[in-house]
Scaffold this motif. Structure first.
Motif, PDB file in Angstrom:
ATOM      1  N   HIS A 138      70.224  79.250   0.248  1.00  0.00           N
ATOM      2  CA  HIS A 138      71.116  78.920   1.311  1.00  0.00           C
ATOM      3  C   HIS A 138      73.081  78.850   1.652  1.00  0.00           C
ATOM      4  O   HIS A 138      72.884  80.588   2.085  1.00  0.00           O
ATOM      5  CB  HIS A 138      71.420  77.227   1.132  1.00  0.00           C
ATOM      6  N   ALA A 139      73.681  79.659  -0.011  1.00  0.00           N
ATOM      7  CA  ALA A 139      74.621  79.961  -0.082  1.00  0.00           C
ATOM      8  C   ALA A 139      74.593  80.403  -1.397  1.00  0.00           C
ATOM      9  O   ALA A 139      73.954  79.411  -2.408  1.00  0.00           O
ATOM     10  CB  ALA A 139      75.164  78.891   1.028  1.00  0.00           C
ATOM     11  N   VAL A 140      76.031  81.512  -1.191  1.00  0.00           N
ATOM     12  CA  VAL A 140      76.828  81.579  -2.497  1.00  0.00           C
ATOM     13  C   VAL A 140      77.836  81.808  -2.913  1.00  0.00           C
ATOM     14  O   VAL A 140      78.173  81.681  -1.807  1.00  0.00           O
ATOM     15  CB  VAL A 140      76.234  83.256  -3.095  1.00  0.00           C
ATOM     16  N   ILE A 141      78.171  81.354  -4.033  1.00  0.00           N
ATOM     17  CA  ILE A 141      79.952  81.391  -4.149  1.00  0.00           C
ATOM     18  C   ILE A 141      80.345  82.771  -5.247  1.00  0.00           C
ATOM     19  O   ILE A 141      79.418  82.973  -6.347  1.00  0.00           O
ATOM     20  CB  ILE A 141      80.365  80.049  -4.281  1.00  0.00           C
ATOM     21  N   THR A 142      80.707  83.436  -4.497  1.00  0.00           N
ATOM     22  CA  THR A 142      81.620  84.381  -5.854  1.00  0.00           C
ATOM     23  C   THR A 142      82.969  84.274  -5.962  1.00  0.00           C
ATOM     24  O   THR A 142      83.074  84.411  -5.280  1.00  0.00           O
ATOM     25  CB  THR A 142      81.196  86.191  -4.656  1.00  0.00           C
ATOM     26  N   THR A 143      83.257  84.568  -7.447  1.00  0.00           N
ATOM     27  CA  THR A 143      84.584  84.114  -7.284  1.00  0.00           C
ATOM     28  C   THR A 143      85.255  85.120  -8.175  1.00  0.00           C
ATOM     29  O   THR A 143      84.304  86.117  -9.606  1.00  0.00           O
ATOM     30  CB  THR A 143      84.751  82.860  -8.867  1.00  0.00           C
ATOM     31  N   ILE A 144      86.319  85.908  -8.230  1.00  0.00           N
ATOM     32  CA  ILE A 144      86.672  86.934  -8.708  1.00  0.00           C
ATOM     33  C   ILE A 144      88.038  86.069  -9.064  1.00  0.00           C
ATOM     34  O   ILE A 144      89.286  85.895  -8.629  1.00  0.00           O
ATOM     35  CB  ILE A 144      87.228  87.954  -7.833  1.00  0.00           C
ATOM     36  N   LEU A 145      88.253  86.371 -10.409  1.00  0.00           N
ATOM     37  CA  LEU A 145      89.870  85.574 -11.159  1.00  0.00           C
ATOM     38  C   LEU A 145      89.609  84.208 -10.289  1.00  0.00           C
ATOM     39  O   LEU A 145      88.845  82.996 -10.444  1.00  0.00           O
ATOM     40  CB  LEU A 145      90.968  87.144 -11.145  1.00  0.00           C
ATOM     41  N   ASN A 146      90.787  84.038  -9.220  1.00  0.00           N
ATOM     42  CA  ASN A 146      91.376  82.688  -9.761  1.00  0.00           C
ATOM     43  C   ASN A 146      91.196  82.542  -7.712  1.00  0.00           C
ATOM     44  O   ASN A 146      90.575  81.370  -7.446  1.00  0.00           O
ATOM     45  CB  ASN A 146      92.661  82.915  -9.014  1.00  0.00           C
ATOM     46  N   ASP A 147      90.523  83.762  -7.310  1.00  0.00           N
ATOM     47  CA  ASP A 147      89.419  83.180  -6.030  1.00  0.00           C
ATOM     48  C   ASP A 147      88.502  82.811  -5.721  1.00  0.00           C
ATOM     49  O   ASP A 147      87.399  83.651  -6.076  1.00  0.00           O
ATOM     50  CB  ASP A 147      90.146  84.562  -4.742  1.00  0.00           C
ATOM     51  N   SER A 148      87.512  82.150  -5.217  1.00  0.00           N
ATOM     52  CA  SER A 148      86.698  81.643  -4.254  1.00  0.00           C
ATOM     53  C   SER A 148      85.639  82.019  -3.293  1.00  0.00           C
ATOM     54  O   SER A 148      86.730  82.042  -2.314  1.00  0.00           O
ATOM     55  CB  SER A 148      86.133  80.579  -4.772  1.00  0.00           C
ATOM     56  N   PHE A 149      84.612  82.804  -2.701  1.00  0.00           N
ATOM     57  CA  PHE A 149      84.365  83.241  -1.462  1.00  0.00           C
ATOM     58  C   PHE A 149      83.240  82.416  -1.500  1.00  0.00           C
ATOM     59  O   PHE A 149      82.294  83.077  -2.191  1.00  0.00           O
ATOM     60  CB  PHE A 149      84.133  84.482  -1.342  1.00  0.00           C
ATOM     61  N   LEU A 150      83.290  82.043  -0.399  1.00  0.00           N
ATOM     62  CA  LEU A 150      81.513  81.154   0.106  1.00  0.00           C
ATOM     63  C   LEU A 150      80.377  81.833   1.144  1.00  0.00           C
ATOM     64  O   LEU A 150      81.468  82.635   2.155  1.00  0.00           O
ATOM     65  CB  LEU A 150      81.976  79.673   0.702  1.00  0.00           C
ATOM     66  N   GLU A 151      79.454  82.753   0.750  1.00  0.00           N
ATOM     67  CA  GLU A 151      78.664  83.365   1.935  1.00  0.00           C
ATOM     68  C   GLU A 151      77.713  82.335   2.591  1.00  0.00           C
ATOM     69  O   GLU A 151      77.044  82.340   1.100  1.00  0.00           O
ATOM     70  CB  GLU A 151      78.468  84.158   1.233  1.00  0.00           C
ATOM     71  N   ASP A 152      77.021  82.522   3.514  1.00  0.00           N
ATOM     72  CA  ASP A 152      75.986  81.770   3.757  1.00  0.00           C
ATOM     73  C   ASP A 152      74.872  83.025   3.365  1.00  0.00           C
ATOM     74  O   ASP A 152      75.117  83.618   4.214  1.00  0.00           O
ATOM     75  CB  ASP A 152      76.121  81.657   5.582  1.00  0.00           C
ATOM     76  N   MET A 153      73.681  82.946   3.341  1.00  0.00           N
ATOM     77  CA  MET A 153      72.637  83.192   3.047  1.00  0.00           C
ATOM     78  C   MET A 153      72.115  83.819   4.449  1.00  0.00           C
ATOM     79  O   MET A 153      70.084  83.136   4.030  1.00  0.00           O
ATOM     80  CB  MET A 153      71.799  83.193   1.851  1.00  0.00           C
ATOM     81  N   ASP A 154      72.114  83.733   5.212  1.00  0.00           N
ATOM     82  CA  ASP A 154      71.451  83.332   6.515  1.00  0.00           C
ATOM     83  C   ASP A 154      70.624  82.181   6.097  1.00  0.00           C
ATOM     84  O   ASP A 154      69.463  82.021   6.869  1.00  0.00           O
ATOM     85  CB  ASP A 154      70.257  84.455   6.742  1.00  0.00           C
ATOM     86  N   SER A 155      70.888  80.990   6.101  1.00  0.00           N
ATOM     87  CA  SER A 155      69.901  79.426   6.296  1.00  0.00           C
ATOM     88  C   SER A 155      69.913  79.113   7.255  1.00  0.00           C
ATOM     89  O   SER A 155      70.148  79.517   8.199  1.00  0.00           O
ATOM     90  CB  SER A 155      71.392  78.752   5.302  1.00  0.00           C
ATOM     91  N   THR A 156      68.546  78.754   7.067  1.00  0.00           N
ATOM     92  CA  THR A 156      68.162  78.266   8.581  1.00  0.00           C
ATOM     93  C   THR A 156      69.058  77.219   9.351  1.00  0.00           C
ATOM     94  O   THR A 156      69.237  77.014  10.770  1.00  0.00           O
ATOM     95  CB  THR A 156      67.380  77.237   8.785  1.00  0.00           C
ATOM     96  N   ASN A 157      70.037  76.316   9.066  1.00  0.00           N
ATOM     97  CA  ASN A 157      70.389  75.184   9.179  1.00  0.00           C
ATOM     98  C   ASN A 157      71.757  75.868   9.063  1.00  0.00           C
ATOM     99  O   ASN A 157      72.661  74.758   9.520  1.00  0.00           O
ATOM    100  CB  ASN A 157      70.408  73.836   8.141  1.00  0.00           C
ATOM    101  N   GLY A 158      72.102  76.637   8.285  1.00  0.00           N
ATOM    102  CA  GLY A 158      73.419  77.277   8.692  1.00  0.00           C
ATOM    103  C   GLY A 158      74.657  75.882   7.717  1.00  0.00           C
ATOM    104  O   GLY A 158      74.701  75.420   7.053  1.00  0.00           O
TER     105      GLY A 158
END
Lengths: 254, 268
Positions: A44-64
């Motif tokens: 559904h989604a993935v959270i990428t974290t670089i040191l202190n910052d985290s980024f959320l990305e939707d993996m083209d999920s059906t319901n968003g």
């Protein structure tokens, strides 16, 4: 360390520490955060974290994916952000109370070197090595590239600092003599210039300690209440009369 | 040819309001037309060792290179890179051999003026800006994690202001045996003002206030430099802050000799 709290209908289900660079969220058991619900996509989604910052990305999920009620594709997570996936909620906590940069201990701000960027992205080739065979008659290629860059929203991560002047009383200048007599000028900017360029110029700077007048250019120096200034900045008081390039003006707090 | 009359240069460096040490270093030479700024980091006080080595070695190297003659034949970009690479090697060796210097490094930004052009080299997040007319442009692109995140679209420039990763540089002198130096070359016009600065300025003062200061105080360059430092300190002065201002007073086309004039007349 930052964490995510998974909840359903206001009830906490589980807590997840963000302890690795990539955390996947989805219905399949292979995900780091598995949510077994049909409204949730397999990945559904993935959270990428670089040191202190985290980024959320939707993996083209059906319901968003929603963050704070808004649908997102990519999102830079801030403390207290609420991620909604189906009926589930994930609340993001940085673990740094009042995460304002200015509140952090001094050592945190010290510049550090990281060997290689975790991001593969190469900086755009704005000023990569210039070809050695640069004839002096050639048009200015580099300059043009830089110019087009400026059209975009300027990458200026400047001044997270609090501006101390913001709770300061606003001051203004009223022109007393000459063609513009009666005109008023509010001193809202950090710097306001007065006078005629090339003839006599002074600036009024707005500082946390107050307003200061400084001579910039010209043979003669400005006068305040009949006294000629020297090269030093001079603090302005309510109802001071400034004389500059033959024009008198009054400084006052509004 | 001396560039004394073509360039006015002012350098100022200040420890800021919080730190006890100044790990920034600056050097400028108006006659030879160059300016070098370094922002040291790492170790207890080794940051100032690294930045000191960088500006001293590089300025010596540039003087020797420029004075050796045949200035018009020199490849300025190659000269800048050579000096940066040499300084990198010395800082790296010192950091390896002196335990108290372990882990030190420094950013670098430098500008060399020649034949109505500016040649630039930088490593890390110290910057070069140009004011032309009333327009401020950032000429260098930081080698920092934040800039990489902006470039890859992970973060918008607006969100970057909130980032916790403001202080992470991806390149520095003295950290590895090799260093990749970013070079640039641009046309110069009389009236231009160039600003070299450490991140203690651009982290504390918004670009718009930098632009306003250079526009309004440009005729009085020492005052403009002091104003920039003062604004950084008024806004908190959390880091060392250094600026070098270079104003182009008149053009400085390199003299052409008879032979090159003949060649150009023949269209060669």
């Amino acid at each position: 360390m930052a964490k995510l709290i998974l909840s359903l209908d206001g009830q906490t289900v589980r807590e997840y520490l963000i302890d690795k660079e990539r955390i996947t969220i989805g219905r399949r058991p292979s995900n780091d955060i598995q949510i077994d619900n049909l409204a949730v996509s397999g990945e559904h989604a993935v959270i990428t974290t670089i040191l202190n910052d985290s980024f959320l990305e939707d993996m083209d999920s059906t319901n968003g994916t929603l963050v704070n009620g808004e649908p997102v594709k990519k999102h830079y997570l801030q403390n207290d952000d609420v991620i909604e996936i189906g009926k589930y909620r994930l609340t993001y906590f940085t673990g740094q109370a009042a995460a304002a940069p200015e509140a952090e201990p001094q050592d945190f701000e010290r510049t550090m070197i990281i060997r290689s960027s975790p991001l593969a992205a190469k900086p755009a080739p704005v000023e990569e090595p210039v070809a050695a065979s640069h004839a002096s008659t050639q048009p200015v290629s580099r300059y043009e590239e830089v110019r087009t860059d400026e059209e975009e929203p300027a990458p200026a991560p400047a001044a997270a600092a609090v501006k101390p002047e913001e709770n300061q009383p606003v001051a203004a200048i009223q022109i007393l003599t000459g063609a513009n007599a009666g005109k008023e000028l509010e001193l809202t900017k950090t710097l306001t210039s007065l006078g005629k360029p090339g003839v006599q110029v002074a600036v009024i700077t707005r500082r946390p300690q107050g307003y200061f007048i400084t001579h910039v250019q010209g043979e003669s120096f400005p006068m305040v209440n009949g006294q000629t200034l020297d090269a030093q900045a001079h603090v302005l008081n309510d109802h001071d009369v400034i004389e500059l390039a033959g024009i008198k003006m009054e400084f006052f707090f509004k | 040819m001396s560039l004394d009359r073509a360039l006015e240069i002012v350098t100022v460096t200040h420890p800021g309001m919080v730190r006890s040490h100044n790990e920034d270093a600056v050097v400028a030479d108006a006659a030879r037309g160059f300016a070098v700024l370094a922002d040291g980091m790492g170790g207890y006080n080794a940051g100032e060792v690294a930045s000191g080595i960088a500006v001293n070695l590089i300025s010596e190297g540039l003087r020797a290179g420029l004075d050796a003659g045949g200035r018009s034949q020199l490849d300025m970009g190659a000269l800048l890179r050579e000096q940066a690479v040499k300084a990198n090697g010395v800082i790296y060796q010192t950091a390896q051999s002196q335990p108290q210097c372990a882990g030190m490094g420094t950013t670098l930004v430098m500008a060399l003026f020649h034949d109505n052009r500016i040649f630039t080299a930088h490593v890390g997040d110290s910057r070069l800006y140009r004011l032309r007319g009333e327009e401020l442009a950032q000429i260098t692109r930081d080698h920092s994690l934040l800039q990489d995140q902006i470039d890859s679209g992970m973060i918008t420039p607006e969100a970057a202001r909130l980032s916790h990763n403001r202080n992470l540089v991806t390149r520095a002198l003295g950290v590895d045996p090799q260093v990749e130096v970013a070079l640039g070359e641009h046309e110069v016009r009389p009236g231009d003002i160039y600003l070299l600065c450490s991140d203690g300025l651009n982290d504390m003062v918004e670009d718009e206030d930098i632009r306003l200061t250079l526009t309004v105080m440009g005729p009085n360059l020492p005052l403009a430099a002091e104003q920039l430092i003062q604004m950084a300190n008024d806004n908190g002065g959390r880091d060392n802050v250094s600026v070098i201002l270079v104003k182009v007073v008149q053009d400085f086309a390199a003299p052409r000799n008879a032979w090159s004039r003949l060649l150009s007349w023949l269209g060669l």
